[in-house]
Design a protein around this motif. Sequence first.
Motif, PDB file in Angstrom:
ATOM      1  N   TYR A  91     -37.690  27.701  17.399  1.00 54.68           N
ATOM      2  CA  TYR A  91     -38.013  26.303  17.020  1.00 54.68           C
ATOM      3  C   TYR A  91     -37.613  26.277  15.572  1.00 54.68           C
ATOM      4  O   TYR A  91     -37.277  25.254  15.233  1.00 54.68           O
ATOM      5  CB  TYR A  91     -39.656  26.433  16.827  1.00 54.68           C
ATOM      6  CG  TYR A  91     -40.091  24.940  16.621  1.00 54.68           C
ATOM      7  CD1 TYR A  91     -40.113  23.858  17.348  1.00 54.68           C
ATOM      8  CD2 TYR A  91     -40.755  24.913  15.312  1.00 54.68           C
ATOM      9  CE1 TYR A  91     -40.619  22.675  16.767  1.00 54.68           C
ATOM     10  CE2 TYR A  91     -41.350  23.985  14.812  1.00 54.68           C
ATOM     11  CZ  TYR A  91     -41.349  22.878  15.450  1.00 54.68           C
ATOM     12  OH  TYR A  91     -41.638  21.373  15.289  1.00 54.68           O
ATOM     13  N   LEU A  94     -34.046  25.523  15.461  1.00 56.69           N
ATOM     14  CA  LEU A  94     -33.564  23.967  15.681  1.00 56.69           C
ATOM     15  C   LEU A  94     -34.076  23.072  14.755  1.00 56.69           C
ATOM     16  O   LEU A  94     -33.371  22.243  14.906  1.00 56.69           O
ATOM     17  CB  LEU A  94     -34.422  23.818  17.200  1.00 56.69           C
ATOM     18  CG  LEU A  94     -33.944  24.469  18.463  1.00 56.69           C
ATOM     19  CD1 LEU A  94     -34.915  24.298  19.675  1.00 56.69           C
ATOM     20  CD2 LEU A  94     -32.601  24.077  19.093  1.00 56.69           C
ATOM     21  N   LYS A 107     -27.567  19.255  20.382  1.00 59.13           N
ATOM     22  CA  LYS A 107     -28.913  19.291  19.884  1.00 59.13           C
ATOM     23  C   LYS A 107     -29.850  19.011  21.139  1.00 59.13           C
ATOM     24  O   LYS A 107     -30.915  19.547  21.314  1.00 59.13           O
ATOM     25  CB  LYS A 107     -29.270  18.061  18.630  1.00 59.13           C
ATOM     26  CG  LYS A 107     -28.645  18.370  17.226  1.00 59.13           C
ATOM     27  CD  LYS A 107     -28.938  17.178  16.317  1.00 59.13           C
ATOM     28  CE  LYS A 107     -28.133  17.518  15.251  1.00 59.13           C
ATOM     29  NZ  LYS A 107     -28.563  16.461  14.206  1.00 59.13           N
ATOM     30  N   THR A 111     -32.620  21.636  22.719  1.00 56.06           N
ATOM     31  CA  THR A 111     -33.930  21.203  22.517  1.00 56.06           C
ATOM     32  C   THR A 111     -34.312  21.421  24.056  1.00 56.06           C
ATOM     33  O   THR A 111     -35.658  21.921  24.344  1.00 56.06           O
ATOM     34  CB  THR A 111     -34.098  19.802  22.325  1.00 56.06           C
ATOM     35  OG1 THR A 111     -33.683  19.470  20.798  1.00 56.06           O
ATOM     36  CG2 THR A 111     -35.799  19.293  22.523  1.00 56.06           C
TER      37      THR A 111
END
Length: 208
Positions: A91, A94, A107, A111
């Motif tokens: 996380y 990201l 992206k 995700t």
Amino acid sequence: MLPLCCGSFWGLAAYFPCAPRPKSDEYLRKSILDEFNLTVEDNLYIAPYFYEKSGNGTVEIYLPSFVSVVVDSILINISISTAFYFGFKCYSTLRKSKDMASAQQYKSLQTQLFYSLVTQTLIPVFLMHIPAFAMFILTFLEVDVGPLSGIVTITIALFPAIDPLPTLIIVKSYRNAIQSYLVLFLNMISRCIAPGAISTNPSHVRTI
């Protein structure tokens, strides 16, 4: 390497201290016969028998069963902690990548994979860790749940079948492929059962 070590320690700690013994056989004999109509000798089982009753009625504590439960509980916590640690690392990575000049498609894929990973982390928690821990606690409290003890076996058996589903559902490319194949399959079924799909032409009827 960590999963291999945890799995090996789990197996050793679960089998040797909780393997079938004469005293555990006698304790389970009536229950297995009443619930499943089977003799205890015809079954393989692993049972943490904490409180052994001797012939004179005294209760003796069997320490290896306690050691087994403590070791397995520690391994469960290590497994869950490791999953949440690396989930948090993913996380954080990201979140940092959002500030980088990367493609929007990249992206989006990252995700989706992250949410798939989170879901796959929760599945063994509910199908393996919680049921096993509940059985340990009930056994420690000497609560006989009868046939409900088989729930652990069922949930563990379901895990390999359910574990891939989050990736197939959450990742868009996989989801679209499944939807297209499902639509194709339903169209084939509808064509087969549609009126007139089965020919009534006498030339197609063979006589014997």
